[in-house]
Design an enzyme around this catalytic site. Structure first.
Site, PDB file in Angstrom:
ATOM      1  N   HIS A 135     -91.987  21.136 -66.653  1.00  0.00           N
ATOM      2  CA  HIS A 135     -92.740  21.442 -67.864  1.00  0.00           C
ATOM      3  C   HIS A 135     -92.070  20.675 -69.015  1.00  0.00           C
ATOM      4  O   HIS A 135     -90.869  20.439 -68.981  1.00  0.00           O
ATOM      5  CB  HIS A 135     -92.634  22.955 -68.086  1.00  0.00           C
ATOM      6  N   ASP A 212     -85.344  26.873 -64.735  1.00  0.00           N
ATOM      7  CA  ASP A 212     -86.440  27.335 -65.589  1.00  0.00           C
ATOM      8  C   ASP A 212     -87.269  28.305 -64.745  1.00  0.00           C
ATOM      9  O   ASP A 212     -88.027  27.892 -63.876  1.00  0.00           O
ATOM     10  CB  ASP A 212     -87.260  26.116 -66.033  1.00  0.00           C
ATOM     11  N   GLN A 215     -92.059  30.685 -64.554  1.00  0.00           N
ATOM     12  CA  GLN A 215     -93.207  30.961 -63.678  1.00  0.00           C
ATOM     13  C   GLN A 215     -92.834  31.842 -62.499  1.00  0.00           C
ATOM     14  O   GLN A 215     -93.684  32.156 -61.676  1.00  0.00           O
ATOM     15  CB  GLN A 215     -93.791  29.644 -63.154  1.00  0.00           C
ATOM     16  N   LYS A 238     -94.837  35.781 -69.942  1.00  0.00           N
ATOM     17  CA  LYS A 238     -95.348  35.408 -68.621  1.00  0.00           C
ATOM     18  C   LYS A 238     -95.023  36.481 -67.597  1.00  0.00           C
ATOM     19  O   LYS A 238     -95.183  36.280 -66.393  1.00  0.00           O
ATOM     20  CB  LYS A 238     -94.763  34.055 -68.199  1.00  0.00           C
ATOM     21  N   CYS A 376     -98.959  20.969 -70.031  1.00  0.00           N
ATOM     22  CA  CYS A 376     -97.621  20.669 -70.572  1.00  0.00           C
ATOM     23  C   CYS A 376     -96.721  20.070 -69.502  1.00  0.00           C
ATOM     24  O   CYS A 376     -95.513  20.325 -69.475  1.00  0.00           O
ATOM     25  CB  CYS A 376     -96.968  21.898 -71.200  1.00  0.00           C
TER      26      CYS A 376
END
Lengths: 418, 160
Positions: A135, A212, A215, A238, A376
């Site tokens: 991302h 990261d 998600q 999220k 993104c």
């Protein structure tokens, strides 16, 4: 208030997930005169009433500033804030709350590591290793500090299924790499990274790994100690929580050695013009009055996820994803983008000769919300030679009917462009 | 039943046959020779990218006008219509036309259905975007890029 699937305070049966949908007021509305089908949770998930109520309860009963007053409200606000930190600590199985830093979101968490951990170590001989799957928020912060220091940003390749080529990434790790920064799950394609192998290999070179996890956290159980990641970044919005709150997990010894990122109140013990003594972890990294109501909401979101049961969520979403993939493959002209062996909650696709925005508009008109465009993650789109894709993403509140309506909605798209 | 009719109506307004036709078979798609003026237009929100090539002769007339790029049906059709509409206009006329169209598309929808915005039936096919606020920029991107090309601005964006 417990999630609506069970009268008892236990985790849900997988068959009961349909009941849980009524906890989400945003989901239960009509959009363009159709009941909403929300398939854009990878961009932002919806909040259950329990989270909304907790934010409202905090704002209307407990609000004051944290760690400051000796009055009752300040004490209550502090308790709400620190209870949430404890909740998050247990949720990802961190060693202790010193490792849980509140930030404004994943982007903020990554920037913190970039500036506080990496930048002081960088010079033109040093490298930061990311993947082609990232991302923008896990690309641009590194580009900025590389530009400032002359260090290089190196990028591990992906294959045609949209997976990081693990062996090649591992082959790029050497002692000049200051940090490996990779996503747990790709936001554009849903591909799950083989973190265990990568983290082991990086540690053999004594290179820390930032993950990261934006998600991942609401879709699978995260055990940060088992994973052994050095930094792990994620966002409240999220994972059924509010926007403007996120977490940086960092191993305590790494965070201890890092200088503060931003200066201000709460991150100090003593301020003199001759020098300031910084506060201990985790407060050293939390300058200024934090997002207390956001923390309250995030804590409530974690309660909700815990009660639903992360394993149940994983099974539920996996059933829906498999159905969605099978059904998409029956439509002429649909091409699935990203076919990772291990894929979670997301499917990107294109329809021959129809731009993703046109797909998005025609679906929206039928009350179906998906994401369209580059997500993104422009380098991912470039890899596939596409200006963008359509992306349907799933969460706890989706059901089979959502998938059916979505598939039927695509027929309309094809009909208009026929 | 009423729902389906009204729904189909505004979708059909957006994706009129003319728009679909231009999107599938854009006119004047490609580069221009003779060292044309170029400008690029980007919609950073969706990644649409349009390049405009422009030749102006000594009499200040738009002699050549082509485009290339990627985008949705609306942005490609709009660019295609732009090239046919503005070619052979005087520079100042074309500039004014593009400005008028952009401001027209950004104005609220007229009460009178089918009211002509511009003097061309074809251009008025773009009117359907008015029911879809998020798509207005798709329709205006190429026109905005054309204005930048006239003003020697190499790159323009829908987000300012």
């Amino acid at each position: 208030m417990n999630p609506s699937f069970s009268e008892k305070n236990e985790t849900a049966d997988i068959g009961e997930f349909g009941l849980l949908r009524k906890d989400f007021p945003t989901i239960n509305q009509e959009i363009n005169e159709h009941p909403l089908v929300y398939l854009d949770s990878a961009a932002s998930s919806q909040m259950p009433q329990q989270v909304i109520d907790e934010i409202s309860r905090y704002q209307s009963q407990d609000h004051s500033n944290v760690h400051r007053g000796i009055h009752t409200l300040s004490h209550r606000a502090t308790e709400v804030y620190e209870t949430s930190r404890q909740n998050i600590c247990e949720f990802i199985n961190a060693k202790n709350t010193n490792e849980i830093i509140f930030t404004s979101g994943t982007t903020d968490s990554i920037n913190l590591v970039a500036h506080s951990y990496c930048k002081p170590k960088l010079d033109p001989s040093k490298k930061i290793l990311i993947s082609h799957l990232e991302h923008h928020s896990n690309i641009v912060p590194w580009q900025l500090i590389c530009e400032q220091t002359g260090a290089s940003l190196i990028v591990a390749p992906i294959d045609n299924n949209g997976q990081i080529i693990t062996e090649q990434l591992i082959g790029m790790i050497d002692s000049n790499v200051v940090l490996v920064a990779i996503s747990h799950i790709s936001n554009a394609l849903g591909s799950v990274t083989s973190l265990n192998k990568i983290i082991d290999a990086a540690h053999q070179h004594e290179v820390p790994v930032l993950v990261d996890g934006a998600q991942a956290v609401s879709h699978m159980k995260i055990d940060i100690q088992a994973l052994n990641a050095d930094f792990y970044a994620f966002s409240g919005h999220k994972m059924l929580g509010p926007t403007g709150i996120g977490i940086l997990y960092g191993k305590e010894h790494l965070l201890e050695d890092m200088p503060p990122y931003q200066g201000g109140g709460d991150m100090i013990l003593e301020v003199k013009f001759t020098g300031t003594v910084y506060n201990d972890l985790p407060y050293k990294f939390e300058a200024g009055t934090p997002n207390i109501s956001g923390a309250a909401g995030l804590g409530a979101a974690i309660d909700y996820l815990n009660q639903a049961g992360m394993h149940n969520i994983e099974v539920h979403e996996n059933i829906l994803l498999n159905k969605m993939i099978t059904d998409l493959q029956t439509i002429d002209g649909v091409e699935l983008i990203g076919r990772a062996e291990n894929q979670v909650a997301v499917q990107s696709f294109t329809i021959k000769d129809i731009h993703s925005h046109d797909i998005g508009t025609i679906l929206d008109h039928q009350g179906i919300a998906i994401r369209t465009g580059h997500h993104c993650a422009m380098p991912v789109m470039e890899f596939f030679g596409l200006p963008g894709t359509a992306r349907a993403s799933l969460s706890i509140y989706n059901n089979e009917e959502d998938v059916d309506r979505f598939i039927k909605g695509l027929d309309k798209v094809i009909e208009i462009f026929a | 039943m009423k729902r389906d009719n009204s729904e189909n109506k505004s979708l059909k307004e957006l994706y009129r046959q003319l728009i679909i036709h231009h999107a599938k078979n854009p006119l004047n798609f490609g580069k221009l020779s003779n060292n044309p003026i170029r400008a690029e237009g980007i919609n950073p929100l969706c990644g649409d990218k349009i390049r405009i090539y422009l030749n102006i002769n000594e009499a200040d007339t738009i002699e050549g006008l082509t485009f290339e790029g990627t985008g949705c049906a609306i942005s490609i059709a709009s660019a295609s219509l732009m090239t046919t509409t503005l070619r052979n206009m005087k520079k100042y006329q074309a500039n004014q036309y593009a400005l008028n169209l952009i401001s027209n598309l950004n104005e609220p929808k007229s009460q009178e259905a089918g009211q002509l915005m511009m003097d061309s039936q074809e251009i008025n096919a773009l009117e359907g975007v008015k029911d879809f606020p998020s798509r207005i920029k798709c329709a205006t991107l190429s026109w905005q890029t054309f204005i930048s090309a006239l003003n020697n601005k190499k790159i323009t964006t829908t987000e300012k």
